[in-house]
Design a protein around this motif. Structure first.
Motif, PDB file in Angstrom:
ATOM      1  N   GLY A 122      77.579  37.304 -38.271  1.00  0.00           N
ATOM      2  CA  GLY A 122      77.501  38.723 -38.605  1.00  0.00           C
ATOM      3  C   GLY A 122      77.340  38.973 -40.083  1.00  0.00           C
ATOM      4  O   GLY A 122      76.775  39.990 -40.503  1.00  0.00           O
ATOM      5  N   CYS A 123      77.806  38.045 -40.894  1.00  0.00           N
ATOM      6  CA  CYS A 123      77.562  38.093 -42.342  1.00  0.00           C
ATOM      7  C   CYS A 123      77.859  36.707 -42.908  1.00  0.00           C
ATOM      8  O   CYS A 123      79.011  36.344 -43.140  1.00  0.00           O
ATOM      9  CB  CYS A 123      78.429  39.144 -43.029  1.00  0.00           C
ATOM     10  N   THR A 269      72.693  36.493 -44.783  1.00  0.00           N
ATOM     11  CA  THR A 269      72.272  37.358 -43.682  1.00  0.00           C
ATOM     12  C   THR A 269      71.522  38.585 -44.209  1.00  0.00           C
ATOM     13  O   THR A 269      71.989  39.253 -45.146  1.00  0.00           O
ATOM     14  CB  THR A 269      73.492  37.817 -42.862  1.00  0.00           C
ATOM     15  N   LYS A 273      70.656  42.916 -40.519  1.00  0.00           N
ATOM     16  CA  LYS A 273      71.247  42.095 -39.469  1.00  0.00           C
ATOM     17  C   LYS A 273      72.759  41.935 -39.600  1.00  0.00           C
ATOM     18  O   LYS A 273      73.392  41.274 -38.781  1.00  0.00           O
ATOM     19  CB  LYS A 273      70.598  40.701 -39.462  1.00  0.00           C
ATOM     20  N   ARG A 274      73.332  42.521 -40.620  1.00  0.00           N
ATOM     21  CA  ARG A 274      74.768  42.353 -40.849  1.00  0.00           C
ATOM     22  C   ARG A 274      75.576  43.212 -39.877  1.00  0.00           C
ATOM     23  O   ARG A 274      75.261  44.374 -39.660  1.00  0.00           O
ATOM     24  CB  ARG A 274      75.117  42.711 -42.294  1.00  0.00           C
ATOM     25  N   ASP A 275      76.607  42.632 -39.323  1.00  0.00           N
ATOM     26  CA  ASP A 275      77.463  43.291 -38.341  1.00  0.00           C
ATOM     27  C   ASP A 275      78.392  44.269 -39.053  1.00  0.00           C
ATOM     28  O   ASP A 275      79.186  43.862 -39.906  1.00  0.00           O
ATOM     29  CB  ASP A 275      78.266  42.239 -37.594  1.00  0.00           C
ATOM     30  N   VAL A 278      82.023  43.291 -39.134  1.00  0.00           N
ATOM     31  CA  VAL A 278      82.322  42.213 -40.079  1.00  0.00           C
ATOM     32  C   VAL A 278      82.360  42.769 -41.495  1.00  0.00           C
ATOM     33  O   VAL A 278      83.244  42.436 -42.290  1.00  0.00           O
ATOM     34  CB  VAL A 278      81.286  41.088 -39.955  1.00  0.00           C
TER      35      VAL A 278
END
Length: 291
Positions: A122-123, A269, A273-275, A278
């Protein structure tokens, strides 16, 4: 310039800082769970300080159960800029005698049962820990120890073992004669790695308690003897810590070694696309680069 706030993580035997003005124990909530204990905050010589007992008051955490991520996050969340880690260690060198201090500059990480990063799915991020301690902060620790009359050595490699058992004789000889380590302990990692990810200047001071199990004249590690040495080392450690605010001062320029910018090129990341969940957990340790 920013304001200095010194964070001290105390190891076995060191559970407080003397002389803090406006001292209070503060519980700090983190996304990584509870820290080892509440954090003692106050000022010393006009410089804000925060003290965290690594094992908790009363020594309730084993080396493997210390919540390392929560501890570093909590210090960062309080505004700490500089972290001094003080820990009890065994010596692999004849000249590093019980009662001496060693300012660490390198590590070999042999731990295996601990979460070692704030980042992950996620990151993703990769920071350099080629030089895991801050020379500027290490200079201050060395000077403070010398001014306190402590026999202090500069530069050495810390072998971080999982524990909680002490080394076998074979392990002790391997770490000392083949790998060239100087001291052995159970808590230096992943603490140093996490401090780097949190962009905190970090220095580590080993308080020597014993010769591990390699020394022919000292035999196996004796916890009774270690505790006796810990008592004297704790007094020395407090004396060293009391001298740090005057050396570091209330105002702080950017770290000349880049510790406070360790994440500049670390995030891998792609932003899209980073959660978000997170990222929310990273608000304190990585807020500077995450916006």
């Amino acid at each position: 310039m920013t304001k200095t706030m010194i964070g001290v993580i105390g190891g076995s035997g060191l559970y407080e800082i003397d002389g803090l003005q406006g001292a209070e124990w503060r519980a700090v909530e983190t996304p990584w769970g509870a820290a080892s204990d509440a954090i003692l905050t106050g000022t010393l010589d006009g410089v804000p300080m925060a003290f965290l007992p690594r094992h908790g008051r009363g020594h309730v955490h084993s080396p493997s159960s210390v919540p390392y991520r929560a501890n570093i996050d909590a210090l960062k969340r309080l505004g700490v800029t500089d972290v001094i880690s003080v820990s009890a260690c065994g010596s692999f060198r004849e000249d590093l005698a019980p009662g001496d201090f060693l300012v660490i500059d390198q590590y070999i990480d042999r731990t295996f049962a601990r979460e070692k990063s704030f980042f992950g799915p996620g990151c993703v991020a990769h920071v350099s820990v080629a030089h895991p301690t801050c020379p500027r902060l290490s200079d201050a620790c060395e000077t403070a120890a010398q001014d306190a009359g402590i026999t202090v050595h500069r530069g050495g490699t810390y072998l971080a073992m999982e524990g909680p058992q002490f080394s076998t004789l074979a392990e002790s000889n391997l770490y000392r004669t083949v790998w060239g380590c100087d001291v052995i302990g159970m808590t230096g990692m992943p603490e140093a790695k996490l401090a780097r990810e949190a962009e905190l200047c970090y220095a580590s001071v080993a308080m020597i308690t014993d010769y591990d199990s390699w020394h022919p004249d000292h035999g196996a590690v004796d916890i009774t003897a270690i505790i006796a040495t810990l008592t004297g080392n704790a007094d020395k450690g407090r004396d060293m810590v009391r001298r740090l605010p005057a050396l570091l001062g209330p105002d702080r320029a950017p770290c000349p070694h880049g510790c406070d910018r360790a994440l500049d090129f670390a995030l891998i990341t792609a932003p899209e696309k980073r959660d978000p969940a997170v990222l929310a957990r990273l608000d304190a340790v990585a807020g500077r680069v995450l916006g």
